[in-house]
Design a protein around this motif. Structure first.
Motif, short mmCIF file in Angstrom:
data_model
loop_
_atom_site.label_atom_id
_atom_site.label_comp_id
_atom_site.label_asym_id
_atom_site.label_seq_id
_atom_site.Cartn_x
_atom_site.Cartn_y
_atom_site.Cartn_z
N GLN A 84 -7.17 -1.66 2.69
CA GLN A 84 -5.65 -1.77 1.91
C GLN A 84 -5.58 -1.70 0.61
N HIS A 85 -5.39 -0.20 0.41
CA HIS A 85 -5.63 0.18 -1.08
C HIS A 85 -4.17 0.59 -1.87
N VAL A 86 -3.16 0.23 -1.53
CA VAL A 86 -1.76 0.36 -2.08
C VAL A 86 -1.27 -0.67 -2.24
N LYS A 87 -0.88 -1.30 -3.61
CA LYS A 87 -0.43 -2.63 -3.84
C LYS A 87 1.05 -2.41 -3.58
N ALA A 88 1.91 -1.38 -4.12
CA ALA A 88 3.40 -1.42 -4.14
C ALA A 88 3.64 -0.92 -2.67
N SER A 89 4.26 -1.55 -1.72
CA SER A 89 4.51 -1.11 -0.31
C SER A 89 5.89 -0.48 -0.15
N VAL B 95 0.43 -5.60 6.40
CA VAL B 95 0.14 -6.18 7.56
C VAL B 95 -0.65 -5.33 8.47
N ALA B 96 -1.71 -5.60 9.21
CA ALA B 96 -2.40 -4.57 9.69
C ALA B 96 -2.62 -5.51 11.11
N VAL B 97 -1.90 -5.32 12.30
CA VAL B 97 -2.03 -5.98 13.41
C VAL B 97 -2.93 -5.37 14.45
N TRP B 98 -3.73 -6.08 15.07
CA TRP B 98 -5.14 -5.67 15.73
C TRP B 98 -4.58 -5.86 17.30
N HIS B 99 -4.46 -4.86 18.08
CA HIS B 99 -3.89 -4.63 19.28
C HIS B 99 -5.15 -5.22 20.11
N ALA B 100 -5.87 -6.10 19.94
CA ALA B 100 -6.73 -6.68 20.84
C ALA B 100 -5.75 -7.69 21.77
N PRO B 101 -6.37 -8.38 22.73
CA PRO B 101 -5.56 -9.08 23.51
C PRO B 101 -4.78 -10.16 22.72
N LEU C 211 1.90 -1.78 9.34
CA LEU C 211 3.34 -1.78 9.11
C LEU C 211 3.76 -1.00 8.10
N ASP C 212 2.64 -0.59 7.34
CA ASP C 212 3.02 0.34 6.18
C ASP C 212 1.83 1.30 6.25
N PRO C 213 1.74 2.18 7.01
CA PRO C 213 0.34 3.12 7.39
C PRO C 213 -0.18 3.52 6.08
N LYS C 214 0.73 4.25 4.92
CA LYS C 214 0.39 4.54 3.54
C LYS C 214 -0.73 3.65 2.99
N SER C 215 -0.62 2.32 3.35
CA SER C 215 -1.13 1.36 2.51
C SER C 215 -2.79 1.18 3.06
N TRP C 216 -3.20 1.74 4.17
CA TRP C 216 -4.22 1.52 4.82
C TRP C 216 -5.09 2.94 5.14
N LYS C 217 -6.38 2.81 4.91
CA LYS C 217 -7.48 3.73 5.36
C LYS C 217 -8.70 3.03 5.43
N VAL C 218 -9.61 3.93 6.48
CA VAL C 218 -10.91 3.47 6.61
C VAL C 218 -11.70 4.29 5.58
#
Length: 241
Positions: A67-72, A84-90, A49-56
């Motif tokens: 999830q490395h950014v505190k200020a969203s 929030v990272a939503v998993w597109h599993a079934p 939901l906030d792509p800038k907050s997440w990276k592998v």
């Protein structure tokens, strides 16, 4: 002697059948495996939901979701987690969602991580807030249902003992009874419980309310809903009982 031999023959015939019956009837206690994620391959099944907050990232030869950014920069439609990272599993109804998580936020009373489930869209879902302190909003199970998050917790504990190590968290949900149970590490008893039947099924995810955390080895077990699921991101099709 003849009686002894007959007894041995009888045991030889009956014992394997009895053992086989016991093995067949013994419940596994686990739902069917739906999906697993260790972040070692391509990451195409996640919506941030906030792509800038997440990276592998690589950590000691292991790839984890950070999830490395505190200020969203994400503004939820109602008061609810910012990361929030939503998993597109079934999508599933009954579920068991397990993950390894490490809080990377400096220690304070509100230090947290969240398990997302029953997700329809950003305005309709459940989440378990594992907070270091417990009050009316921290360390509770919440529902977001077209309004600010609302506590639905039945029982909780004194707080989640966050440190800088990896921990295992798990949420188990039974749709028919509405039971929701949250587990910490290898504890046999749930640290939080709730009962709610608002959403009949949905997707799952991970995140924090407004902190930072790393995630790995996420496993989803569950049962698919009995109705067709073409999409679960539109409030007008929010499944309810």
């Amino acid at each position: 002697m003849r009686r002894f031999v007959c007894l041995l023959l009888l045991l030889a015939i009956c014992l394997p059948s009895a053992l086989a019956a016991d093995a067949k009837d013994e419940p596994t206690g686990k739902l069917p495996l739906v999906a697993k994620e260790d972040f070692e391959g391509e990451q195409s099944d996640w919506e941030y939901l906030d792509p800038k907050s997440w990276k592998v990232v690589d950590q000691d030869g292991d790839r984890v979701l950070s999830q490395h950014v505190k200020a969203s920069s994400y503004k939820p439609p109602f008061r609810s987690p910012f990361h929030v990272a939503v998993w597109h599993a079934p999508a599933v109804g009954d579920l068991e969602l397990t993950a390894r998580v490490r809080s990377t936020n400096p220690d304070y009373g509100g230090r947290d991580a969240c398990l997302i489930f029953g997700y329809q869209d950003p305005a309709h879902y459940y989440y378990a807030h594992l907070g270091k302190r417990t009050d009316q909003i921290h360390n509770q199970i919440h529902i977001v249902d077209g309004a600010d998050r609302r506590k639905i917790t039945k029982t909780t504990n004194k707080g989640t003992p966050w440190d800088d190590q990896w921990h295992t968290v798990r949420v188990v949900r039974d749709v028919k009874s509405g039971d929701i149970k949250v587990y910490w590490d290898d504890q046999k008893e749930p640290v939080m419980t709730a009962v709610d039947k608002t959403f009949a099924w949905g997707r799952v995810g991970v995140g924090t309310f407004d902190d930072t955390a790393d995630w790995d080895d996420i496993e989803l077990r569950g049962v698919a809903p009995k109705i067709p699921v073409d999409r679960v991101d539109t409030p007008s099709v929010t499944p309810r009982f």
